[in-house]
Design an enzyme around this catalytic site. Structure first.
Site, PDB file in Angstrom:
ATOM      1  N   THR A 434       0.808  -1.112  -0.127  1.00  0.00           N
ATOM      2  CA  THR A 434      -0.133  -0.009   0.046  1.00  0.00           C
ATOM      3  C   THR A 434       1.029   1.382   0.066  1.00  0.00           C
ATOM      4  O   THR A 434       1.684   1.447   0.824  1.00  0.00           O
ATOM      5  CB  THR A 434      -0.994   0.086   1.299  1.00  0.00           C
ATOM      6  OG1 THR A 434      -1.625  -1.068   1.334  1.00  0.00           O
ATOM      7  CG2 THR A 434      -1.817   0.998   1.208  1.00  0.00           C
ATOM      8  N   LYS A 509      -7.484   1.497  -2.811  1.00  0.00           N
ATOM      9  CA  LYS A 509      -7.233   0.732  -1.390  1.00  0.00           C
ATOM     10  C   LYS A 509      -7.165   2.123  -0.439  1.00  0.00           C
ATOM     11  O   LYS A 509      -7.656   1.719   0.578  1.00  0.00           O
ATOM     12  CB  LYS A 509      -5.652   0.283  -1.393  1.00  0.00           C
ATOM     13  CG  LYS A 509      -4.783   0.289  -0.322  1.00  0.00           C
ATOM     14  CD  LYS A 509      -5.539  -1.171   0.201  1.00  0.00           C
ATOM     15  CE  LYS A 509      -5.178  -1.571   1.709  1.00  0.00           C
ATOM     16  NZ  LYS A 509      -5.612  -2.428   2.440  1.00  0.00           N
ATOM     17  N   LYS A 584      -0.429   5.092   8.633  1.00  0.00           N
ATOM     18  CA  LYS A 584       0.325   5.256   7.152  1.00  0.00           C
ATOM     19  C   LYS A 584      -0.856   5.446   6.156  1.00  0.00           C
ATOM     20  O   LYS A 584      -1.051   6.495   5.236  1.00  0.00           O
ATOM     21  CB  LYS A 584       0.968   4.139   6.881  1.00  0.00           C
ATOM     22  CG  LYS A 584       1.719   4.057   5.435  1.00  0.00           C
ATOM     23  CD  LYS A 584       2.565   2.896   4.960  1.00  0.00           C
ATOM     24  CE  LYS A 584       1.431   2.003   4.176  1.00  0.00           C
ATOM     25  NZ  LYS A 584       2.232   0.887   3.432  1.00  0.00           N
TER      26      LYS A 584
END
Ligand code: NAD
Length: 637
Positions: A434, A509, A584
């Site tokens: 990711t 995502k 994150k």
């Protein structure tokens, strides 16, 4: 062999099943003989097409010959059945992809194994006596021989209905459901076979076929869709039981005869199969996961005992219909690792960089599926079945595909700089980490400039999904690059969505994880509030997991220890999905939101809470669901 007649008649390779007294049930030897014949005819110029037919009026083929399976299984020999099914599925696969027309004439019963022979060809002909069904749930199996593909492709929720009730389709129904192509009265079949043998021309079939009568099954479609749209077997049964109608009564009666574990797994399989990565290969792989385990862990032997051996028709299934645990379904459908179904002998050469919590099990699943995987991780970690390289360049050099699974965009860019120059021209780089959309696009451009294909394909599903091969991939890149990557996504996951051009996977995502961050916080704060209101956690879970508080955070990853499915909360909040990784991801979504001026107040608040948790409290190194113990200790001040 007297059970089957194989010959070349005119321009046709002609296979006639001739066990009419046994309703032409397929034995292992018949299966092997058919495979040998179609292999020979594949490149034989004397054979223009293949004809399948059968002796007797009662059946084309009523299924597989299960007597031998029972005999070996009850003696604890599960290998015979596994070999039988694997070889049978390989034959089904060959028929489906056969380069010449395959014509089948399906009178009477065509069921189970008969569907595998009769319904994968290019021209499937039905007549007035045809009755086609997938009755496997009745004996503790699931619809197999590739039948789950047709069920997944059938209109609406027809697949769930046909698979769980074992309902029989007449000619019109079979055409409607996608199990047959053409209706032709059986009195006209001999003349058509003769013409096909003489001419070798399969287009004669379309010219001869007549329109079928209206399909009774089509008329039931609204009822079927209304009742079978639920997420699991329990949902389907609940809606059927709350309706007082002939349809509900008849359907419940049929489902009362079939095996609950098989029905629950059938529904789960169809849900997993539907979607862009649907293929016969994927269907067979999933079916085989169940059938290979069916004797040892399923109800198959008991199902045959009750139906065929003792004929008492009162099987003692392991679970009652409303009580099939999700864990039992997962156990039957987990990847088989090195024992997975192998349809062809062809492993790809794959480099895998980043063998952490996610990367190691993903790489192991690729190796178990027969690919040659070489891995590298700076931390020196390894994975089952994966060769270890000394450097990232070594892991990437000369491979067909290189996959990266790394912590963030900066590390991805750094690794890309190292490996892209050593990758073989035309190879494909798949990044599953990711990362920010900008890094994904930059790495894809760099790969394209070097003559490589690139896909950004972050995942959802956590370490459980990585180990179980049930991840969801969201992919960005060209159609061609996605096609190359798709078979690998099918091994590592249950779903792959091609979201658009480079970067689109990462965009999907970060939006998804913004939802996840916010719902996990909401779930944790609701549990903490429930505690203070004196509400027991298991009651809270029972209500919210089946009401509008339902979410992945609640139902699949419950943050309360000892409640709901096993999750990192039950392992002292060891990740799982670390809070700093969630931080994150939330940072990435806010960064993207700022870049395109999107208003995301919940995402922004979730980012702030996770930052505080990771940077100022004890969140670092804990699972992201450890927000619950955090909330527990706090008041409003
Ligand atoms: P991880 O920290 O366990 O694994 C990352 C691995 O990369 C580590 O083993 C690390 O040693 C290795 N690495 C770092 N720099 C490297 C380099 N230069 N060369 C080679 N290897 C290097 O993290 P993870 O949980 O496996 O997550 C990996 C990625 O997947 C992350 O981007 C994460 O956001 C994403 N992700 C994680 C989950 C989850 O539940 N863990 C779920 C979905 C997505």
């Amino acid at each position: 062999m007297s059970d089957i007649l194989i010959r070349i008649s005119g321009q046709a390779g002609h296979i006639t099943l001739q066990r009419p007294d046994a309703l032409n049930a397929m034995t292992y030897d018949m299966c092997r003989a058919i495979e040998a014949a179609i292999d020979d005819w594949r490149t034989d110029p004397a054979v223009a097409l293949i004809i399948f037919d059968a002796e007797g009026e009662r059946a084309f083929c009523a299924g597989g010959d299960i007597a031998e399976l029972y005999a070996t299984g009850t003696m604890g020999d599960f290998g015979y059945g596994q070999t039988f099914w694997a070889d049978e599925y390989r034959l089904n696969h060959k028929l489906f992809h056969y380069p010449k027309p395959v014509v089948s004439f399906l009178q009477g019963f065509t069921m189970g194994g008969g569907v595998g022979i009769g319904c994968h060809g290019s021209h499937r002909i039905v007549g007035d006596t045809s009755q086609i069904a997938m009755p496997e749930c009745g004996i503790g199996l699931v619809p197999d021989v590739g039948g789950s593909l047709m069920l997944a492709l059938a209109p609406g929720r027809l697949g769930e209905y046909l698979g769980t009730t074992a309902a029989r389709m007449n000619a019109a129904d079979a055409i409607y459901a996608g199990f047959a192509d053409h209706y032709l009265p059986e009195t006209a079949w001999d003349a058509l076979k003769q013409a096909l043998q003489t001419s070798g021309d399969a287009t004669l079939i379309e010219a001869a076929a007549l329109p079928p009568a209206p399909s009774p099954l089509a008329a039931l479609q609204p009822d079927i869709d209304r009742h079978f749209h639920g997420a699991a077997l329990g949902d389907v049964l609940t809606t059927l039981r709350t309706e007082d109608s002939d349809f509900a009564r008849a359907t419940l009666k049929a489902m009362g005869r079939t095996c609950p574990l098989s029905m629950a797994c059938t529904i789960e399989m169809l849900h997993r199969l539907r979607g862009p990565s649907l293929s016969l290969e994927k269907a067979l792989d999933l079916e085989y996961r169940f059938t290979a385990r069916s004797m040892e862990h399923g109800d198959f032997l008991e199902g045959i005992r009750a139906a065929v051996i003792d004929k008492d028709r009162s099987p003692k299934w392991q679970y009652s219909d409303m009580n099939v645990p999700a864990t039992a379904i997962s156990k039957m459908l987990m990847p088989l690792g090195k024992d997975a179904l192998k349809l062809e002998e062809s492993g790809m050469k794959i480099g895998f960089i980043g063998l952490g919590n996610m990367g190691a099990p993903m790489a192991a699943n690729l190796a178990a599926a027969g690919h040659n995987v070489t891995g590298f991780d700076v931390a020196g970690t390894t994975a089952d079945g994966v060769a270890v390289a000394a450097t990232a360049q070594d892991a990437a050099a000369g491979q067909d595909i290189v996959i990266t699974m790394l912590p963030n965009g900066a590390i991805l860019r750094d690794v890309a700089d190292q490996i892209i120059p050593s990758m073989a021209s035309g190879a494909t780089l798949i990044d599953c980490s990711t990362v920010d959309v900008e890094s994904a696009r930059a790495v894809a451009a760099q790969a394209n400039d070097a003559g490589l294909q690139a896909v950004d394909a972050p995942v959802s599903g956590g370490i459980g999904g990585a180990a179980g091969g049930t991840l969801t991939f969201m992919a960005g890149g060209s159609d061609a690059a996605f096609e190359v990557a798709k078979p690998l996504f099918d091994i590592m996951g249950q779903k792959a969505v091609h979201c658009g051009a480079a970067g689109a996977g990462q965009a999907a995502k970060i939006c998804n994880n913004m939802i996840l961050g916010a719902t996990m916080i909401a779930t944790c704060e609701a549990f903490a509030l429930a505690d203070k209101l004196g509400l027991a956690r298991d009651k809270m879970f029972d209500v919210a997991s089946t009401s509008s508080g339902y979410s992945w955070s609640m139902n699949a990853y419950c943050p309360a220890p000892g409640v709901g499915p096993t999750s990192p909360a039950d392992n002292d909040y060891k990740p799982g999905f670390a809070a700093e990784l969630m931080l994150k991801d939330l940072g990435l979504s806010q960064q993207a939101a700022e870049a395109v001026d999107a208003d995301t107040p919940m995402g922004a608040r979730a980012l702030e809470l996770y930052r505080q948790f990771v940077e100022d409290e004890d969140g670092k190194g804990r699972d992201f669901s450890a927000m619950l113990p955090r909330f527990e200790t706090r008041g409003r001040g």
